[in-house]
Design a protein around this motif. Sequence first.
Motif, mmCIF file in Angstrom:
data_model
loop_
_atom_site.group_PDB
_atom_site.id
_atom_site.type_symbol
_atom_site.label_atom_id
_atom_site.label_comp_id
_atom_site.label_asym_id
_atom_site.label_seq_id
_atom_site.Cartn_x
_atom_site.Cartn_y
_atom_site.Cartn_z
ATOM 1 N N SER A 269 0.681 -1.243 0.177
ATOM 2 C CA SER A 269 0.094 -0.053 0.113
ATOM 3 C C SER A 269 0.923 1.317 -0.045
ATOM 4 C CB SER A 269 -0.983 0.082 1.177
ATOM 5 O OG SER A 269 -1.590 1.071 1.336
ATOM 6 N N VAL A 270 2.015 1.305 0.786
ATOM 7 C CA VAL A 270 2.876 2.432 0.946
ATOM 8 C C VAL A 270 3.531 2.671 -0.483
ATOM 9 C CG1 VAL A 270 4.985 3.251 1.978
ATOM 10 C CG2 VAL A 270 3.296 2.513 3.413
ATOM 11 N N THR A 271 4.041 1.437 -0.902
ATOM 12 C CA THR A 271 4.565 1.384 -2.200
ATOM 13 C C THR A 271 3.790 2.096 -3.257
ATOM 14 O OG1 THR A 271 5.902 -0.565 -1.598
ATOM 15 C CG2 THR A 271 5.929 0.093 -3.829
ATOM 16 N N GLY B 262 1.157 3.980 -2.779
ATOM 17 C CA GLY B 262 0.775 5.567 -2.515
ATOM 18 C C GLY B 262 2.196 6.098 -3.139
ATOM 19 N N LEU B 263 3.384 5.973 -2.739
ATOM 20 C CA LEU B 263 4.636 6.583 -3.211
ATOM 21 C C LEU B 263 4.685 6.760 -4.722
ATOM 22 C CD1 LEU B 263 7.063 5.126 -0.745
ATOM 23 C CD2 LEU B 263 6.310 7.363 -0.587
ATOM 24 N N LEU B 264 4.456 5.778 -5.282
ATOM 25 C CA LEU B 264 3.977 5.844 -6.828
ATOM 26 C C LEU B 264 3.247 6.834 -7.280
ATOM 27 C CD1 LEU B 264 4.698 1.976 -7.846
ATOM 28 C CD2 LEU B 264 6.208 3.881 -8.312
ATOM 29 N N ALA C 57 2.065 9.251 -5.771
ATOM 30 C CA ALA C 57 2.734 10.647 -5.231
ATOM 31 C C ALA C 57 3.592 11.024 -6.451
ATOM 32 C CB ALA C 57 3.301 10.682 -3.939
ATOM 33 N N ALA C 58 4.385 10.207 -7.108
ATOM 34 C CA ALA C 58 5.222 10.716 -8.215
ATOM 35 C C ALA C 58 4.539 10.841 -9.608
ATOM 36 C CB ALA C 58 6.354 9.710 -8.113
#
Lengths: 73, 138
Positions: free
Chosen positions: B100-102, B104-106, B108-109
């Motif tokens: 989920s964090v991964t 989310g970070l993608l 954000a980019a």
Amino acid sequence: MRNRLKELREARGLTQAALADRLDVSRQTVNALETGRYDPSLPLAFRLARVFEQPIEAIFEPDDDAAVPRQGR
Amino acid sequence: MTSELDTGRASRGDRARSRAYLREFGAAMAAYVVVLVAVTVWGGLHGHDPARFALAVLPAVPAAGVAWAVLRHVRRIDDYQRRILLEGIAVGFALAMLGSVTLGLLAAAGLVVPGAPWIVYGIGMVSWAIGSGVAARR
């Protein structure tokens, strides 16, 4: 922890499944107990003692490294 | 060494617990599938009626029944089985959160992965199953 469960069970002609029913646990749990992958909770240890009519310490024996450490000064 | 007493057959208690779990899990899962199909086919999810949002989340109701069945199963099983199950859930939860964090970070980019929630769901379920299997063999 070492134990004599398999020996005691077989001496009474019980299958793992039959012992599991007497203890109200799964056969998988009996297998894990016998192979030393699982140390029983205190209530389960007392049920085992009752089923085999032996004191807990006659069924289970702690590993050497589980012995009570000597009190330091 | 195994003896003739080590048949590997499930105990009566095992079978009773499995039957109860399958009955409750199966009923909740069947209800989930029925509601999901009904909502997908007749729910008008691609229309403009605001009611479609309520219809879209309707399958979550029987899905809660699935969660309830799993919780009842956890309460029914013994300490050792519960430990295995919960170790598997811990692995599933950790990897699902990581996924989920991964994602989310993608996002954000600027890279929004389609169906990201379902990917997280899949990671959680698969790693739960694998984690439980590994815990049972340790």
